[in-house]
Every structure is written in C-alpha cells, then in structure tokens.
Scaffold this motif. Sequence first.
Motif, PDB file in Angstrom:
ATOM      1  N   SER A  12      28.413  42.796  -7.312  1.00 48.84           N
ATOM      2  CA  SER A  12      28.669  43.200  -5.927  1.00 48.84           C
ATOM      3  C   SER A  12      30.175  43.253  -5.667  1.00 48.84           C
ATOM      4  O   SER A  12      30.954  42.611  -6.382  1.00 48.84           O
ATOM      5  N   GLU A  49      23.444  53.347  -6.083  1.00 47.94           N
ATOM      6  CA  GLU A  49      22.117  52.770  -6.356  1.00 47.94           C
ATOM      7  C   GLU A  49      21.213  53.791  -6.996  1.00 47.94           C
ATOM      8  O   GLU A  49      21.354  54.960  -6.870  1.00 47.94           O
ATOM      9  N   MET A  97      24.600  45.968  -4.682  1.00 47.84           N
ATOM     10  CA  MET A  97      25.166  47.158  -5.270  1.00 47.84           C
ATOM     11  C   MET A  97      26.311  46.753  -6.195  1.00 47.84           C
ATOM     12  O   MET A  97      27.177  45.970  -5.816  1.00 47.84           O
ATOM     13  N   LYS A  98      26.311  47.284  -7.409  1.00 49.69           N
ATOM     14  CA  LYS A  98      27.359  46.959  -8.356  1.00 49.69           C
ATOM     15  C   LYS A  98      28.708  47.448  -7.855  1.00 49.69           C
ATOM     16  O   LYS A  98      28.794  48.383  -7.069  1.00 49.69           O
TER      17      LYS A  98
END
Length: 96
Positions: free
Chosen positions: A61, A96, A1-2
């Motif tokens: 992440s 997401e 996940m960014k």
Amino acid sequence: MKAYIIVDVTVTDPVRYEDYKKLTLASLRPFDGKFIVRGGPTEALEGDWKPGRLVVLEFPSPEQAKAWWSSPGYAPAKAIRQEASTANLLLVEGVE
C-alpha cells in the motif's frame, strides 16, 4: 492497492553506496517491501531520459511505502544514500 517507489539515482561515491545497498533489504521486510528493479541496464525507447541507477520498490500500500521511507529502520541507510548519491524518488499507486 499496491504502491511503487521509483528511484532514479546518480551514485557519487560507489564505495559508500555499497554500504547503503547492504542495509536496505532488511529495512524493507517489516513493511512487506521488495525490489522489482535494482539497477541493471536501461534503454530509452522514447524521449531522452537517461537515468542513473533505476530502482523500483513494491509495497502492499502507499501507506506502507511512506512508512518505510520515514522509518527509523531505514534512516541509517537513507543517510548513507543521501551522502553517496543524488536521487529522485516517486511514489505511485498501482492498479487493481
């Protein structure tokens, strides 16, 4: 996940802060970080927030964002930023 690091900076020494800006980009590369926002004009649409210099960094992440922030590669730039400005940094996960 960014993950994103959002920074609100008040520059107190503009000349020294230019040195910080020159070092930061290279320190991001090993962590796949990139600038999404790097200064520029802001406009409050609600509330009374008046950020100084607003910066948004993107990482793949949260772990990579924190690793960059605490890395030896970023340490020299961070020291300059802390000398030449005051800042609030916030880590936030993307969706997401």
